[in-house]
Structure formats: C-alpha cells, structure tokens
Design an enzyme around this catalytic site. Structure first.
Site, short mmCIF file in Angstrom:
data_model
loop_
_atom_site.label_atom_id
_atom_site.label_comp_id
_atom_site.label_asym_id
_atom_site.label_seq_id
_atom_site.Cartn_x
_atom_site.Cartn_y
_atom_site.Cartn_z
N ASP A 174 0.84 -1.20 0.00
CA ASP A 174 0.00 0.00 0.00
C ASP A 174 0.87 1.25 0.00
O ASP A 174 2.00 1.25 0.50
CB ASP A 174 -0.90 0.01 1.24
CG ASP A 174 -2.17 0.83 1.04
OD1 ASP A 174 -3.26 0.22 0.95
OD2 ASP A 174 -2.07 2.08 0.97
N ASP B 177 3.82 2.36 -4.54
CA ASP B 177 3.04 3.32 -5.33
C ASP B 177 2.79 2.64 -6.67
O ASP B 177 3.68 2.53 -7.52
CB ASP B 177 3.81 4.62 -5.53
CG ASP B 177 3.03 5.60 -6.40
OD1 ASP B 177 1.94 5.24 -6.89
OD2 ASP B 177 3.53 6.73 -6.62
N VAL B 178 1.55 2.20 -6.85
CA VAL B 178 1.24 1.35 -8.01
C VAL B 178 1.39 2.11 -9.34
O VAL B 178 1.52 1.48 -10.39
CB VAL B 178 -0.16 0.73 -7.81
CG1 VAL B 178 -1.26 1.71 -8.19
CG2 VAL B 178 -0.31 -0.56 -8.56
N TYR C 113 -13.22 8.70 -13.32
CA TYR C 113 -12.95 7.44 -12.58
C TYR C 113 -13.45 6.24 -13.37
O TYR C 113 -12.74 5.23 -13.53
CB TYR C 113 -13.64 7.55 -11.23
CG TYR C 113 -13.73 6.27 -10.43
CD1 TYR C 113 -12.64 5.81 -9.70
CD2 TYR C 113 -14.91 5.53 -10.38
CE1 TYR C 113 -12.72 4.64 -8.95
CE2 TYR C 113 -15.00 4.37 -9.64
CZ TYR C 113 -13.90 3.93 -8.93
OH TYR C 113 -13.99 2.77 -8.19
N LYS D 185 -11.70 2.66 -15.07
CA LYS D 185 -12.13 1.28 -14.80
C LYS D 185 -12.49 0.56 -16.11
O LYS D 185 -12.26 -0.65 -16.24
CB LYS D 185 -13.32 1.28 -13.83
CG LYS D 185 -12.96 1.81 -12.43
CD LYS D 185 -11.95 0.90 -11.75
CE LYS D 185 -11.62 1.36 -10.34
NZ LYS D 185 -10.73 0.44 -9.62
N THR E 137 -16.57 1.78 2.49
CA THR E 137 -15.14 1.67 2.82
C THR E 137 -14.64 3.07 3.17
O THR E 137 -15.37 4.05 2.99
CB THR E 137 -14.32 1.17 1.61
OG1 THR E 137 -14.33 2.19 0.61
CG2 THR E 137 -14.86 -0.13 1.03
N THR F 52 -15.40 5.68 0.44
CA THR F 52 -16.74 6.22 0.23
C THR F 52 -17.39 6.71 1.53
O THR F 52 -18.22 7.62 1.49
CB THR F 52 -17.65 5.12 -0.36
OG1 THR F 52 -17.51 3.95 0.45
CG2 THR F 52 -17.25 4.82 -1.79
#
Ligand code: NAD
Length: 251
Positions: free
Chosen positions: A40, A61-62, A155, A159, A190, A193
């Site tokens: 993470d 850091d993806v 966003y 996706k 989560t 949100t």
C-alpha cells in the site's frame, strides 16, 4: 492454486491491502493459510494491518514502475514466488462533470487506476512466468465502467480501461496458465466512500439504484474474490464479475 477456503502456503500480493476491500481480502487470505504481502501507498497503515494478520507490509506506489518492481521483488524475496495478485489499489481523486474537471484530477486518477493496473499486471505476470507459477490475478473494477454516474466519468473511464487491459492480459497469459479476472462492485462502504457517515439523501441516491436495496460491505465481495483467485475458478479467465446487488440491471 488451491480450492476456496484454503490458500495454504500460497503467496498472495494484495495492493491497497491497507484499504477497505484490500484489507478484508488480505485478512481472509491470511486466515486461509496464505502468506500475504500487504502492499500500500500508506506504509503505516500497511504495517498495522500486516502486523494484525501476520503478513508482510510492503510500501508501494502502483503508478510508479520502479516502486512496483521493488515491491514485487521485496515480497518475492521474503515470501517466495507470488501465486495470487489481488489488485485493489485505486482512487476516485475528486469528482465533477467532465466539462469542468481539472486535468490534474484526470491525470492523477489515470495514473493510479489505469497506469497502475498496467504496471502491476505486467510486473506480476513477468514474475509468475519467470517462476513458472500458474497463478491468478483478481482486479477490482467497478460497475461504473458499464453504467455512468454523473460526476464520476474520469474514474469510470479508468475502470473501463482497466477492463480492457484485464481481457487482453487474460488472453495473452493463458498460455502460461495464468488467469486474470476482476470483480466489478457497485457502491461499497469503505474509507474511500464512507457511506456509514453519509447523509440520508446521499445514501438514498445509491440504494434506490440497487435492486437488492443496500450498499455493499467489503465482506460481500470477499467470497467472489477468493473464488476467482482459487483453483475452483480454474476454467475462468477474462471475466469481469459484477457484485452490485443487481444495479446493472437498471442500466
Ligand atoms: P480504500 O480507499 O479503502 O482503499 C484503497 C487503498 O489503496 C488505500 O489503502 C490506499 O492507501 C491505497 N492506494 C491509493 N493509491 C495507491 C497507490 N498509488 N499505490 C498503492 N496503493 C494505493 O478504497 P476501497 O473502497 O477499498 O477501494 C478498493 C478498490 O475498489 C478501488 O480500486 C476502487 O476503485 C474499487 N471500488 C470501490 C468501490 C466503493 O464503493 N468503495 C466501488 C467500486 C470499486
């Protein structure tokens, strides 16, 4: 790969492993015998969660290729070859109609969600191929990739792009015995949100769109993620599985 309920000795790399969905998946995998890398951006939270479940915390850091390569190497050196990737790291990064959306928001979200999916898929695929591991990857997409909500276009586009990458990766990696799938949740309560603290009108906006009548919890997603990661899904690849309480039935 092992059957649902047991991931004994499997090395599982969970991105966003300190988050709501990633944390629940990391816990479930550890409870079923997996050796879990909790990867993470929030290293402090990753360490706290890894300590709790007996996993390994890995800073990641993806969206950064060097960080992804280093994190995959750290996990592999410490735990062994990765057998399962669960990629949950993602952000919304703001919101608003596309005609007013700052380009910085678009770029930031694209970098994490879209570029990040490419980078982690590529790195883990190459690690699995090098080790000869017939592994499984499960990504977290979104019902929004199929059905737009005003203000979330930036966003949702990431996706939809992620879904295209997943299908291509599934096709290309099949010859190596590597499966690539995703779940596409509707709204989930989560830290991203924070529905549990949302005003009633905001909750109603979402629940009225969901035939089963409620916001999901991470626990609603865990069984499907475990299934796709497990040998019970050995003939499933390239699938984007909605877990949305029927939301997509309404368009
Ligand atoms: P969350 O905010 O609780 O967890 C996301 C985690 O990703 C956090 O721990 C965060 O630190 C980490 N992260 C953020 N940027 C990162 C980066 N660059 N590199 C590595 N880690 C990073 O959110 P969540 O609700 O658990 O979301 C998990 C995934 O599910 C996301 O991809 C999200 O888009 C998707 N999703 C969520 C919902 C929802 O309603 N919560 C719905 C559909 C899809």
């Amino acid at each position: 790969m092992t059957a649902v309920g047991s991931f004994d000795g499997v090395v599982a790399f969970v991105t966003g492993g300190a988050g709501g969905i990633g944390g629940a998946v990391a816990t479930a995998l550890a409870e079923r015998g997996a050796k879990v890398a909790v990867a993470d951006l929030n290293e402090e939270a990753a360490k706290a969660h890894a300590d709790k479940i007996g996993g390994l915390a890995v800073g990641l850091d993806v969206g950064d290729a060097d960080s992804v390569a280093a994190a995959v190497k750290t996990a592999t050196d410490a735990l062994g070859p990765i057998g399962v990737l669960v990629h949950t790291a993602g952000i919304v990064g703001g919101g608003g109609p596309l005609n007013g959306l700052p380009v910085e928001v678009f770029d930031t979200v694209s970098r994490v969600n879209f570029r990040g999916t490419f980078l982690i898929t590529q790195a883990v695929a190459n690690a699995m191929i090098a080790a000869g591991t017939k592994g499984a990857m499960v990504h977290i997409s979104s019902a929004g990739a199929f059905s737009p909500t005003p203000g979330l276009g930036h966003y949702e586009a990431t996706k939809a792009g992620m879904n295209a990458l997943i299908r291509s990766a599934a096709l290309e990696l099949a010859e190596h015995g590597i499966r690539v799938n995703a779940v596409a949740p509707g709204p989930v309560d989560t830290p991203m949100t924070n529905f549990s603290a949302a005003p009633p009108e905001a909750l109603a906006f979402w629940t009225e769109r969901i035939p089963l009548g409620r916001i999901a919890t991470p626990a609603d997603l865990v069984p499907q993620i475990l299934l796709l990661a497990s040998a019970d899904a050995r003939h499933i690849t390239g699938t984007i599985l909605p877990v949305d309480g029927g939301q997509l039935l309404k368009g």
